[in-house]
Design a protein around this motif. Structure first.
Motif, PDB file in Angstrom:
ATOM      1  N   LEU A 233       0.817  -1.221   0.000  1.00 31.40           N
ATOM      2  CA  LEU A 233       0.000   0.000   0.000  1.00 31.40           C
ATOM      3  C   LEU A 233       0.850   1.270   0.000  1.00 31.40           C
ATOM      4  O   LEU A 233       0.317   2.377   0.060  1.00 31.40           O
ATOM      5  CB  LEU A 233      -0.928   0.021   1.226  1.00 31.40           C
ATOM      6  N   GLY A 234       2.156   1.092  -0.058  1.00 30.20           N
ATOM      7  CA  GLY A 234       3.032   2.253  -0.103  1.00 30.20           C
ATOM      8  C   GLY A 234       3.241   2.924   1.234  1.00 30.20           C
ATOM      9  O   GLY A 234       3.790   4.030   1.295  1.00 30.20           O
ATOM     10  N   MET A 235       2.826   2.288   2.306  1.00 26.35           N
ATOM     11  CA  MET A 235       3.009   2.852   3.645  1.00 26.35           C
ATOM     12  C   MET A 235       2.751   1.781   4.686  1.00 26.35           C
ATOM     13  O   MET A 235       2.193   0.722   4.392  1.00 26.35           O
ATOM     14  CB  MET A 235       2.060   4.034   3.863  1.00 26.35           C
ATOM     15  N   THR A 236       3.154   2.097   5.911  1.00 23.42           N
ATOM     16  CA  THR A 236       2.750   1.280   7.049  1.00 23.42           C
ATOM     17  C   THR A 236       2.368   2.197   8.194  1.00 23.42           C
ATOM     18  O   THR A 236       2.943   3.284   8.353  1.00 23.42           O
ATOM     19  CB  THR A 236       3.864   0.316   7.515  1.00 23.42           C
ATOM     20  N   ALA A 237       1.366   1.774   8.959  1.00 24.79           N
ATOM     21  CA  ALA A 237       0.992   2.512  10.164  1.00 24.79           C
ATOM     22  C   ALA A 237       1.887   2.051  11.307  1.00 24.79           C
ATOM     23  O   ALA A 237       2.359   0.912  11.333  1.00 24.79           O
ATOM     24  CB  ALA A 237      -0.470   2.260  10.495  1.00 24.79           C
ATOM     25  N   ILE A 238       2.141   2.942  12.254  1.00 28.93           N
ATOM     26  CA  ILE A 238       2.868   2.605  13.472  1.00 28.93           C
ATOM     27  C   ILE A 238       1.858   2.657  14.604  1.00 28.93           C
ATOM     28  O   ILE A 238       1.186   3.698  14.792  1.00 28.93           O
ATOM     29  CB  ILE A 238       4.043   3.564  13.729  1.00 28.93           C
ATOM     30  N   VAL A 239       1.695   1.554  15.327  1.00 26.60           N
ATOM     31  CA  VAL A 239       0.660   1.461  16.352  1.00 26.60           C
ATOM     32  C   VAL A 239       1.249   1.011  17.678  1.00 26.60           C
ATOM     33  O   VAL A 239       2.265   0.295  17.722  1.00 26.60           O
ATOM     34  CB  VAL A 239      -0.471   0.487  15.926  1.00 26.60           C
ATOM     35  N   ASP A 240       0.596   1.430  18.776  1.00 22.90           N
ATOM     36  CA  ASP A 240       1.051   1.003  20.102  1.00 22.90           C
ATOM     37  C   ASP A 240       0.449  -0.359  20.444  1.00 22.90           C
ATOM     38  O   ASP A 240      -0.204  -0.992  19.601  1.00 22.90           O
ATOM     39  CB  ASP A 240       0.714   2.063  21.165  1.00 22.90           C
ATOM     40  N   ALA A 241       0.621  -0.793  21.671  1.00 17.35           N
ATOM     41  CA  ALA A 241       0.162  -2.128  22.079  1.00 17.35           C
ATOM     42  C   ALA A 241      -1.347  -2.282  21.986  1.00 17.35           C
ATOM     43  O   ALA A 241      -1.862  -3.402  21.869  1.00 17.35           O
ATOM     44  CB  ALA A 241       0.642  -2.415  23.507  1.00 17.35           C
ATOM     45  N   GLU A 242      -2.089  -1.160  22.038  1.00 20.48           N
ATOM     46  CA  GLU A 242      -3.554  -1.220  21.953  1.00 20.48           C
ATOM     47  C   GLU A 242      -4.065  -0.902  20.547  1.00 20.48           C
ATOM     48  O   GLU A 242      -5.252  -0.655  20.352  1.00 20.48           O
ATOM     49  CB  GLU A 242      -4.167  -0.249  22.966  1.00 20.48           C
ATOM     50  N   ARG A 244      -3.563   1.704  18.849  1.00 24.08           N
ATOM     51  CA  ARG A 244      -3.805   3.126  18.573  1.00 24.08           C
ATOM     52  C   ARG A 244      -2.692   3.617  17.664  1.00 24.08           C
ATOM     53  O   ARG A 244      -1.513   3.298  17.876  1.00 24.08           O
ATOM     54  CB  ARG A 244      -3.830   3.946  19.867  1.00 24.08           C
ATOM     55  N   ILE A 245      -3.060   4.420  16.696  1.00 26.08           N
ATOM     56  CA  ILE A 245      -2.075   4.853  15.712  1.00 26.08           C
ATOM     57  C   ILE A 245      -1.170   5.948  16.268  1.00 26.08           C
ATOM     58  O   ILE A 245      -1.638   6.909  16.891  1.00 26.08           O
ATOM     59  CB  ILE A 245      -2.783   5.293  14.407  1.00 26.08           C
ATOM     60  N   CYS A 246       0.120   5.778  16.056  1.00 22.74           N
ATOM     61  CA  CYS A 246       1.109   6.769  16.508  1.00 22.74           C
ATOM     62  C   CYS A 246       1.633   7.602  15.340  1.00 22.74           C
ATOM     63  O   CYS A 246       2.107   8.724  15.534  1.00 22.74           O
ATOM     64  CB  CYS A 246       2.301   6.065  17.158  1.00 22.74           C
ATOM     65  N   GLY A 247       1.587   7.033  14.146  1.00 24.45           N
ATOM     66  CA  GLY A 247       2.093   7.728  12.976  1.00 24.45           C
ATOM     67  C   GLY A 247       2.114   6.805  11.782  1.00 24.45           C
ATOM     68  O   GLY A 247       1.617   5.675  11.838  1.00 24.45           O
ATOM     69  N   VAL A 248       2.684   7.289  10.678  1.00 28.20           N
ATOM     70  CA  VAL A 248       2.819   6.469   9.471  1.00 28.20           C
ATOM     71  C   VAL A 248       4.232   6.623   8.922  1.00 28.20           C
ATOM     72  O   VAL A 248       4.938   7.605   9.210  1.00 28.20           O
ATOM     73  CB  VAL A 248       1.800   6.853   8.366  1.00 28.20           C
ATOM     74  N   PHE A 249       4.617   5.655   8.125  1.00 31.27           N
ATOM     75  CA  PHE A 249       5.875   5.740   7.397  1.00 31.27           C
ATOM     76  C   PHE A 249       5.571   5.339   5.959  1.00 31.27           C
ATOM     77  O   PHE A 249       5.046   4.255   5.695  1.00 31.27           O
ATOM     78  CB  PHE A 249       6.927   4.802   7.995  1.00 31.27           C
ATOM     79  N   CYS A 276      -0.435  11.961  11.803  1.00 26.14           N
ATOM     80  CA  CYS A 276      -0.725  11.758  10.378  1.00 26.14           C
ATOM     81  C   CYS A 276      -2.218  11.896  10.098  1.00 26.14           C
ATOM     82  O   CYS A 276      -3.058  11.838  10.990  1.00 26.14           O
ATOM     83  CB  CYS A 276      -0.251  10.373   9.952  1.00 26.14           C
ATOM     84  N   ARG A 277      -2.534  12.065   8.815  1.00 25.82           N
ATOM     85  CA  ARG A 277      -3.926  12.118   8.376  1.00 25.82           C
ATOM     86  C   ARG A 277      -4.544  10.727   8.456  1.00 25.82           C
ATOM     87  O   ARG A 277      -3.917   9.728   8.065  1.00 25.82           O
ATOM     88  CB  ARG A 277      -4.020  12.626   6.942  1.00 25.82           C
ATOM     89  N   THR A 278      -5.757  10.654   8.960  1.00 27.50           N
ATOM     90  CA  THR A 278      -6.496   9.391   9.007  1.00 27.50           C
ATOM     91  C   THR A 278      -7.921   9.640   8.534  1.00 27.50           C
ATOM     92  O   THR A 278      -8.329  10.786   8.328  1.00 27.50           O
ATOM     93  CB  THR A 278      -6.533   8.810  10.432  1.00 27.50           C
ATOM     94  N   ILE A 279      -8.654   8.557   8.370  1.00 26.21           N
ATOM     95  CA  ILE A 279     -10.061   8.653   7.988  1.00 26.21           C
ATOM     96  C   ILE A 279     -10.822   7.563   8.721  1.00 26.21           C
ATOM     97  O   ILE A 279     -10.221   6.554   9.126  1.00 26.21           O
ATOM     98  CB  ILE A 279     -10.230   8.542   6.450  1.00 26.21           C
ATOM     99  N   GLN A 280     -12.121   7.753   8.894  1.00 22.98           N
ATOM    100  CA  GLN A 280     -12.921   6.754   9.609  1.00 22.98           C
ATOM    101  C   GLN A 280     -13.751   5.917   8.627  1.00 22.98           C
ATOM    102  O   GLN A 280     -14.078   6.385   7.535  1.00 22.98           O
ATOM    103  CB  GLN A 280     -13.819   7.435  10.633  1.00 22.98           C
ATOM    104  N   PRO A 281     -14.101   4.697   9.011  1.00 20.16           N
ATOM    105  CA  PRO A 281     -14.786   3.775   8.078  1.00 20.16           C
ATOM    106  C   PRO A 281     -16.114   4.298   7.544  1.00 20.16           C
ATOM    107  O   PRO A 281     -16.490   3.997   6.415  1.00 20.16           O
ATOM    108  CB  PRO A 281     -15.002   2.515   8.929  1.00 20.16           C
ATOM    109  N   GLY A 282     -16.849   5.064   8.366  1.00 17.32           N
ATOM    110  CA  GLY A 282     -18.169   5.523   7.942  1.00 17.32           C
ATOM    111  C   GLY A 282     -18.150   6.708   7.019  1.00 17.32           C
ATOM    112  O   GLY A 282     -19.198   7.128   6.516  1.00 17.32           O
ATOM    113  N   MET A 283     -16.971   7.268   6.745  1.00 14.92           N
ATOM    114  CA  MET A 283     -16.887   8.422   5.847  1.00 14.92           C
ATOM    115  C   MET A 283     -16.968   7.967   4.391  1.00 14.92           C
ATOM    116  O   MET A 283     -16.670   6.812   4.060  1.00 14.92           O
ATOM    117  CB  MET A 283     -15.602   9.193   6.103  1.00 14.92           C
TER     118      MET A 283
END
Length: 324
Positions: A233-242, A244-249, A276-283
């Motif tokens: 997908l040309g990127m990866t999300a960086i997430v904590d143990a739960e 939750r998104i911390c950023g993208v690369f 980073c920019r995010t979007i929600q599923p219902g949008m």
């Protein structure tokens, strides 16, 4: 006969001007009959049944389709078939819209007694206000033209254009009266581009579960690149143990990181893009397109209301879905 280019283009211009004049004349002739027709059509609790023979039938079929796609349930019935059983399609809650330039079409006149017996409103579009159909109609709209665009004055040209335009005028007047919206239009055109833009949500096209590119903050850069490659997908999300998104690369971040002299063992959270920019599923998926275009990015993590990573999508996904 030699086809002279100048003669051909002049003839074409004459046809267009003649038909344009016929349409302009219609606007000047609108009166209370048009209003009454709209009122009957708006009050219809069944369907609008459109009738017409020959070229008027082709125009009538298009008018029925336009009415149906703009919030006024309608269908076309061939008058010749109507007298052989199809008249049973018309019920007391319907309104009949009949087209005939002469107003004397035999197939229409034959079924008028049945229409009268049903007690349904009959709206007639004719080019002859003194015709039988005009006299029998509940409401008559005059769509007469000064002349046909055909040099012989025989082929229905200006007259069919005038009838078609009047049908469009009725359909759009009803659209406004019903409060019909772009979202309503999309629901009746789910296969079209507008339908996809107005109905398709991020949740419909996003990558889920194991297809989501994600790594922990302490992941070495080399491993993060493998995740990007695997998930494509040309990127990866960086997430904590739960989760939750911390950023993208992204691919773009990689170029900047290498230019900065960072090695493959560098922690990903040291070179990621935070906030980073995010979007929600219902949008709407169309909103994802706008976010990407406005921020000049090609992929987005999808998060829930609490910031947990639940999906991902990129511009290629939107292109495949026909949103772009």
């Amino acid at each position: 006969m030699h086809l002279d280019a100048t003669q051909l283009t002049e003839l074409a211009r004459a046809v267009i001007r003649t038909e344009a004049d016929a349409v302009v004349a219609l606007a000047d002739r609108l009166d209370d009959a048009f209003v009454a027709a709209c009122q009957h059509l708006h009050a219809c609790r069944g369907r609008i049944v459109v009738l017409g023979m020959g070229k008027s039938g082709h125009v009538g079929s298009k008018i029925a389709a336009t009415l149906a796609s703009t919030g006024s349930p309608a269908f076309f019935v061939h008058p010749g078939e109507a007298s052989h059983g199809d008249l049973g399609m018309i019920v007391e809650s319907d309104v009949v819209l009949a087209l005939s330039n002469s107003g004397e079409t035999n197939e229409l006149l034959t079924i008028l007694p049945i229409i009268r017996r049903l007690g349904v409103p009959l709206i007639a579009l004719t080019g002859n206000p003194r015709s039988s159909l005009a006299r029998e109609a509940t409401v008559h709209i005059d769509v007469s033209v000064e002349r046909e665009a055909c040099p012989l004055g025989l082929a229905p040209t200006s007259s069919t254009t005038a009838a078609l335009v009047m049908g469009d005028a009725l359909a759009i007047a009803l659209l406004e009266a019903r409060g019909f919206t772009a979202e309503d239009f999309a629901r009746s055109h789910p296969g079209g581009r507008l339908g996809r833009r107005l109905l398709l949500h991020v949740a419909d096209i996003m990558h889920r579960d194991d297809a989501i590119p994600a790594v922990a903050p302490d992941t070495p850069l080399g491993e993060a690149l493998l995740e990007i490659t695997r998930k494509n997908l040309g990127m990866t999300a960086i997430v904590d143990a739960e989760r939750r998104i911390c950023g993208v690369f992204t691919d773009g971040d990689l170029r900047r990181t290498l230019n900065g002299g960072h090695g493959m063992e560098t922690r990903i959270d040291a070179v990621m893009t935070p906030d980073c920019r995010t979007i929600q599923p219902g949008m709407l998926a169309a909103e994802a397109v706008k976010i990407m275009e406005d921020n000049r990015i090609t992929a987005l993590p999808v998060t829930d209301a609490d910031g947990h990573l639940v999906g991902a999508l990129n511009m290629q996904d939107l292109l495949r879905a026909g949103v772009v």
